[in-house]
Design a protein around this motif. Sequence first.
Motif, mmCIF file in Angstrom:
data_model
loop_
_atom_site.group_PDB
_atom_site.id
_atom_site.type_symbol
_atom_site.label_atom_id
_atom_site.label_comp_id
_atom_site.label_asym_id
_atom_site.label_seq_id
_atom_site.Cartn_x
_atom_site.Cartn_y
_atom_site.Cartn_z
ATOM 1 N N ASP A 61 0.798 -1.345 0.161
ATOM 2 C CA ASP A 61 -0.085 -0.169 -0.062
ATOM 3 C C ASP A 61 0.964 1.335 -0.095
ATOM 4 O O ASP A 61 2.235 1.226 -0.245
ATOM 5 C CB ASP A 61 -1.233 0.003 1.270
ATOM 6 N N GLY A 69 -4.230 -9.466 0.989
ATOM 7 C CA GLY A 69 -5.644 -9.925 0.416
ATOM 8 C C GLY A 69 -6.728 -9.986 1.749
ATOM 9 O O GLY A 69 -6.221 -10.406 2.934
ATOM 10 N N PRO A 70 -7.943 -10.196 1.477
ATOM 11 C CA PRO A 70 -8.814 -10.175 2.816
ATOM 12 C C PRO A 70 -8.815 -11.189 3.645
ATOM 13 O O PRO A 70 -8.805 -11.317 4.814
ATOM 14 C CB PRO A 70 -10.308 -10.177 1.973
ATOM 15 N N THR A 74 -7.078 -10.769 7.068
ATOM 16 C CA THR A 74 -7.727 -11.203 8.222
ATOM 17 C C THR A 74 -7.281 -12.221 9.164
ATOM 18 O O THR A 74 -7.285 -12.000 10.346
ATOM 19 C CB THR A 74 -9.308 -11.711 7.756
ATOM 20 N N PRO A 144 -24.161 -4.913 -0.482
ATOM 21 C CA PRO A 144 -23.031 -5.819 -1.145
ATOM 22 C C PRO A 144 -23.685 -7.118 -1.686
ATOM 23 O O PRO A 144 -24.482 -7.550 -1.257
ATOM 24 C CB PRO A 144 -21.848 -5.876 -0.294
ATOM 25 N N ALA A 147 -20.449 -13.104 -2.416
ATOM 26 C CA ALA A 147 -19.117 -13.253 -2.687
ATOM 27 C C ALA A 147 -18.847 -14.458 -3.556
ATOM 28 O O ALA A 147 -17.809 -14.741 -4.362
ATOM 29 C CB ALA A 147 -18.130 -13.418 -1.585
ATOM 30 N N VAL A 151 -15.023 -17.832 -2.810
ATOM 31 C CA VAL A 151 -14.463 -17.072 -1.518
ATOM 32 C C VAL A 151 -14.988 -17.415 -0.276
ATOM 33 O O VAL A 151 -14.092 -17.239 0.626
ATOM 34 C CB VAL A 151 -14.670 -15.529 -2.125
ATOM 35 N N VAL A 254 -19.133 -9.565 -1.173
ATOM 36 C CA VAL A 254 -18.161 -8.989 -1.838
ATOM 37 C C VAL A 254 -17.299 -8.004 -0.958
ATOM 38 O O VAL A 254 -18.001 -6.942 -0.564
ATOM 39 C CB VAL A 254 -18.252 -8.536 -3.167
ATOM 40 N N ASP A 255 -16.024 -8.158 -0.677
ATOM 41 C CA ASP A 255 -15.117 -7.185 -0.131
ATOM 42 C C ASP A 255 -15.450 -6.993 1.567
ATOM 43 O O ASP A 255 -15.313 -6.135 2.022
ATOM 44 C CB ASP A 255 -15.109 -5.872 -0.581
ATOM 45 N N GLY A 256 -16.242 -7.888 2.118
ATOM 46 C CA GLY A 256 -16.880 -7.819 3.309
ATOM 47 C C GLY A 256 -15.652 -7.770 4.394
ATOM 48 O O GLY A 256 -15.826 -7.084 5.268
ATOM 49 N N LYS A 258 -12.672 -6.914 3.736
ATOM 50 C CA LYS A 258 -11.666 -5.839 3.677
ATOM 51 C C LYS A 258 -12.333 -4.495 4.580
ATOM 52 O O LYS A 258 -11.290 -3.449 4.632
ATOM 53 C CB LYS A 258 -11.646 -5.299 2.082
ATOM 54 N N THR A 259 -13.118 -4.144 5.057
ATOM 55 C CA THR A 259 -13.676 -3.451 6.007
ATOM 56 C C THR A 259 -12.894 -3.163 6.993
ATOM 57 O O THR A 259 -12.267 -4.119 7.822
ATOM 58 C CB THR A 259 -15.365 -3.348 6.103
#
Length: 343
Positions: A61, A69-70, A74, A144, A147, A151, A254-256, A258-259
Amino acid sequence: MPNPLCAERLPYHRLALASARHRWWRPLAGTLFIVGGWLLALILLASAADSWGTRQGYPKDHDGFVVFGPVTGTALDLLYVVLAIPLVLLAVRWIGRRPVGTASSVTGRLRGRWLGLCLLVALPVFAAVNAATLLLPADDTPAPGWAGWHVFLPALAMLLILVPLQAAAEEYVFRGWLTQAIGGFFPSPWIAVVPQAVLFAAAHGWGTPWGFADLVVFGLAAGWLTVRTGGLEAAIGLHVINNLIAFGLGAAVVDGLKTDETAADAPWQWVAVDIVAIAAYVAVVLWFAARRCHPLARTATVPAPLSTTPLPPRYVAPMQSPAPVLPSPHAAPAAPACPGRSR
């Protein structure tokens, strides 16, 4: 040295006094050991993960940190918290000078059947809460999408392994070590329970006042259950199911994962529903605890210290016959045996 003929009963929050070598400075030294050891272990694990990710070619980043990645990210976040479990147990044994099991319950161990019952109680309660939140008014943000199984299933497998350990680690730190460390100075359970609840909420960051209040209520409920039931099982059951459902719902969209939002960011509508669920869980668990056929231990019997008053020179104790032990007229009748259970 302890006197085997004398004994006293200590509730969970006072178990720091169970050691004959307890001193006022041991809870403070143990707290510094846990905090310092966790920060050191966190730095070492994060450095190792960053080095490995760089060699594997993961992107970075704008701050130069590897983006895994998520799912992997995590997993690392959960592992950072899990590092606290061995540190708490080492502090109890090495610095507190008492058995490591006293961090789990007054029986000196984690009571598996009671933990399983608490998990079964928490599951429908918090499943209903999350279903009820779907009925709350939604904002203008689009919902959203799903996924996909490719995933969701790997993420769910990771969560089922690490979330129980992460939730247990937070319980051993806040409802375990901190509650017993403060309880070593103050006999009141509330003085031991309230500070850890505020620190628990602060550890999750500051989002909304409602979210902070919800975390304080969660910490108070978990702490009170720990004292009332004599162990961490009820608090762990509450925490594990709450986090598994929250993380599981995040993994399903989706992208849950990542929050960066936590319970500290919750709006007041969600908090109102969550507090009702926490109250319901506490009531049901205490109901089961009071109606168990074999009573749930709430205190530990520990040897009381010998009197330090010196005896006169050449003192010889007179021979006395032991006094008969008579049943109290106010004693409660013996509980009936449970059918189908070994005693």
